[in-house]
Design an enzyme around this catalytic site. Structure first.
Site, PDB file in Angstrom:
ATOM      1  N   HIS A 129       0.786  -1.229   0.060  1.00 37.25           N
ATOM      2  CA  HIS A 129      -0.075  -0.131  -0.206  1.00 37.25           C
ATOM      3  C   HIS A 129       0.940   1.333   0.066  1.00 37.25           C
ATOM      4  O   HIS A 129       2.160   1.015   0.374  1.00 37.25           O
ATOM      5  CB  HIS A 129      -0.932  -0.036   1.035  1.00 37.25           C
ATOM      6  CG  HIS A 129      -0.097  -0.076   2.494  1.00 37.25           C
ATOM      7  ND1 HIS A 129       0.382   1.025   3.128  1.00 37.25           N
ATOM      8  CD2 HIS A 129       0.211  -1.040   3.373  1.00 37.25           C
ATOM      9  CE1 HIS A 129       0.826   0.860   4.465  1.00 37.25           C
ATOM     10  NE2 HIS A 129       0.831  -0.530   4.392  1.00 37.25           N
ATOM     11  N   CYS A 181       2.943  -5.495   6.571  1.00 37.61           N
ATOM     12  CA  CYS A 181       2.790  -5.071   5.238  1.00 37.61           C
ATOM     13  C   CYS A 181       3.945  -4.338   4.480  1.00 37.61           C
ATOM     14  O   CYS A 181       4.665  -3.940   5.218  1.00 37.61           O
ATOM     15  CB  CYS A 181       1.253  -4.135   5.407  1.00 37.61           C
ATOM     16  SG  CYS A 181      -0.149  -5.024   5.486  1.00 37.61           S
TER      17      CYS A 181
END
Length: 745
Positions: free
Chosen positions: A569, A588
């Protein structure tokens, strides 16, 4: 004086009985002759059996009383001028059981059947005479001089002829032994359940002929397999795990068969470890999950033994990727094997050097191996000298110290073995473990229908690359997970879509480990951060952040649903990309240029849409937008602490997660094939605390509705609508359970 009339009357009764018998036999014979023959075999037999003319039969006498043995004579006698049976008649099918099959010269006694054992019953009925004609088979069995027709009739009873073997005569004893060994249920040559059936099927199809030897000598296939096994170190494997039998010492069929199967087992071991690795990834950590790609033993047998070059065919089980092959070349260079053949020190007596003492001169031994030893140890002084002097002894002592041997300076058996073993040092070990990790990855990294496109992210290098048609299309910097419980997992999954303006659904680990403790200190902290607190249907807490510029996920989320619940992201914290080491997230991966990344992926999957970074940015707003890929793109998250860059230079990176150290420790424990076994890792607990843990002045949305908050599940919130959180598959015994990972902003 005897009463002749009485004797005459007795004799007359005998004559009358004989005459009645003769008439009965004649009538039966006539009826039999009137019966039409129904097959070629019957016609042939009929032609071959002589029949007497009635005029040639002499009048009966008292000696002819044995009617049961002579009743078949009308069918057994024939004039001498009868024509012989032609070849077709001789090859005809055997006669039916009702046809008599006797030779012309067979004696009446040879034709006797059951009635012959009861002569007293012969004159009573016709049934006493019928059996000889109804049972020709016993008669033919006792008549060695029978005509061709009777011989044909007896052929079906003969033992079937064994088919000719295709095994060369010189290999038949070995084939017989292989058949015996493979039939033995106690055979332990093959370690895995699917290997032995494959071996049995392979060798039975060859009639158990050996494939690695012929006439006791190695075939080209055998030589090729042995050459590959002995050179296993070139691929970062351990040759000791693939023992090669001594075929030169195998002089008996038993020894050759045993060596054959042992070499086959080593061949399968090499193929399996070359393709899947010396250790299973679950041995290293619970946050690694790659698709399995085991070998098919039957395919290995067929592929290697039918190949023109068995060594090349066996080598084909190593990873085909370019980056792996480049590491293999660098491994050879690090071992000093790049410019010439490997120097091997021959075995021999121990060599030592004794320094001079007060009145004793130095003792120097002479040996033809010393020049090779000087070359191997890098001694440039007197390179051709065969003297084991002080210089050579000091070099040997230094080498012994480097390989954890007692530094005696004596060239003994253990030192020679260590000298001939592949060179090891820190850089070599690092290359070897990285080659091992390449074996875990899928053989096909990309999606075939979009030019084999794929994403590969290297955690220690903090870079992400998009590859297509074997070339790099685009690259960017990334931020990865912190070492420890927040480490980014290693995995292969497929990216299915991109979400523009994502909602950040805070993962449970962050909620319970960070935000709830913060609420105890400051009940307004979530409001100030723009986060929303809700209560789920089960009473658990859910915290989310709506789309926007300040969203922790930035403007774009790249979704590849996985069991670790991680994704890639954007991020508002752009300053972190300026650091050399970028392990800051909760698991992440943050991407430096997400708009460019999105346009590259969309143009690969939808080239006619012509997405640009500007077009992507024009979608920024307050509502989520999902851009789905017609073709999912594989995402491979790797851990490469050693790799070859675009300039061909070998690069090393810090072992930020300690993966190299763990793998080297496992390899050096010499546990061998135990490292291939799958292990189950215990999973971390994500149990949610009771609602009472919320401060009394903090309320969650849904509290007034009796916890009846509706909406998607956490997995659906995480990866977008339409995806239900999948239930984890049942874990087989010995299968690794992937850890549930932490999601981060």
């Amino acid at each position: 004086m005897r009463d002749c009339s009485n004797n005459r009357r007795g004799f007359d009764r005998v004559l009358m009985a004989v005459a009645a018998t003769f008439l009965t036999v004649s009538a039966s014979s006539a009826l039999a002759q009137d019966t039409p023959r129904t097959s070629a075999a019957e016609l042939a037999i009929d032609a071959a059996v002589p029949r007497p003319e009635p005029a040639n039969v002499p009048p009966p006498t008292a000696a002819d009383f044995k009617a049961d043995t002579t009743a078949a004579l009308p069918d057994a006698a024939k004039p001498a001028d009868t024509k012989p049976v032609d070849a077709q008649a001789a090859d005809a099918k055997p006669a039916e059981p009702t046809a008599p099959a006797t030779a012309p010269e067979a004696k009446p006694a040879d034709l006797a059947t059951a009635p012959a054992t009861k002569p007293a019953d012969a004159p009573k009925t016709d049934t006493a005479i019928a059996p000889p004609a109804a049972a020709p088979a016993p008669a033919t069995a006792t008549a060695p001089a029978a005509t061709p027709a009777p011989a044909t009739a007896a052929a079906p009873a003969a033992e079937p002829v064994k088919a000719a073997s295709n095994v060369p005569a010189e290999d038949q004893p070995v084939a017989d032994k292989l058949r015996e060994m493979l039939a033995n249920k106690s055979l332990r040559t093959f370690d895995r359940k699917n290997e032995r059936p494959a071996a049995e099927k392979f060798y039975s199809a060859r009639e158990y002929a050996p494939v690695f030897t012929h006439g006791g000598k190695l075939t080209e296939t055998g030589k090729g397999v042995i050459a590959r096994l002995k050179d296993a170190a070139a691929d970062g494997l351990d040759p000791a795990e693939y023992p090669v039998p001594d075929f030169a010492a195998a002089t008996s069929p038993d020894a050759l068969a045993d060596a054959e199967l042992k070499l086959a087992a080593s061949m399968l071991d090499y193929a399996r470890q070359a393709q899947s690795g010396r250790m299973h990834w679950s041995q290293v950590s619970g946050d690694i999950l790659y698709p399995e790609h085991p070998i098919d033993p039957a395919e290995v047998f067929a592929n290697v033994t039918s190949a023109k070059d068995a060594s090349t065919a066996l080598d084909g089980y190593n990873p085909p990727q370019k980056l792996y092959k480049e590491l293999k070349k660098k491994l050879a260079e690090l071992r000093g094997q790049g410019d010439g053949p490997v120097i091997t020190i021959a075995e021999g007596p121990a060599l030592k050097y004794v320094a001079a003492k007060k009145k004793q001169p130095a003792v120097e031994m002479d040996d033809p191996r010393v020049p090779d030893l000087r070359n191997k140890l890098g001694i440039t002084e007197n390179p051709d000298s065969t003297t084991y002097d002080a210089t050579v002894a000091r070099a040997v002592e230094k080498f012994q110290n480097s390989v954890d041997l007692k530094p005696t300076g004596v060239l003994d058996e253990r030192t020679v073995k260590a000298l001939n073993s592949p060179k090891r040092d820190k850089q070599i070990d690092t290359v070897i473990v990285n080659m091992e990790r390449w074996r875990w990855l899928p053989r096909q990294l990309g999606a075939a229908n979009v030019g084999n496109a794929y994403v590969i992210l290297n955690i220690p290098d903090y870079t992400l690359k998009v590859m297509q048609n074997g070339a790099q299309v685009w690259t960017t910097r990334v931020v990865t997970g912190k070492p420890g419980t927040h480490a980014t997992p290693l995995l292969t999954e497929t990216m299915k879509y991109i979400t523009v303006n994502p909602t950040w659904n805070v993962p449970p680990s962050i909620i319970y480990n960070e935000y709830l403790p913060a609420l105890q200190q400051d009940p307004t902290v979530l409001q100030r951060m723009g986060l929303r607190l809700e209560r789920n249907r089960d009473g658990s807490i859910h915290i989310s952040q709506p789309p926007g510029e300040a969203n922790a996920l930035g403007r774009i989320r790249f979704n590849f649903p996985n069991k670790f619940l991680v994704y890639q992201h954007d991020t508002p914290d752009k300053y972190l990309f300026g650091k050399d080491e970028r392990a800051f997230s909760h698991g992440c991966m943050r991407v430096q240029n997400p708009d460019q990344y999105a346009s590259v992926l969309l143009n690969i999957t939808m080239p006619n849409e012509r997405y640009t970074p500007e077009k992507i940015r024009s979608m920024y707003g307050s509502s989520e937008i999902d851009l789905k890929f017609p073709t999912p793109i594989p995402v491979n998250i790797t851990y490469q602490t050693a790799f070859v860059d675009d300039a061909g230079k070998l690069q090393f990176r810090r072992d930020v997660y300690g993966r190299d150290a763990t793998m080297l420790s496992l390899l050096k424990n010499n546990r061998g094939k135990d490292l291939e076994m799958v292990v189950a890792h215990s999973q971390p607990s994500y149990s949610r605390p009771p609602s009472s843990s919320l401060p009394s002045n903090v309320y969650a949305s849904g509290d007034n509705t009796g916890f009846n908050s509706s909406g998607p599940s956490f997995f659906e919130r995480l990866f977008g609508g339409g995806f239900a959180q999948p239930a984890p598959p049942p874990v087989r015994r010995g299968q690794a359970q992937p850890q549930r990972r932490v999601i981060t902003r």
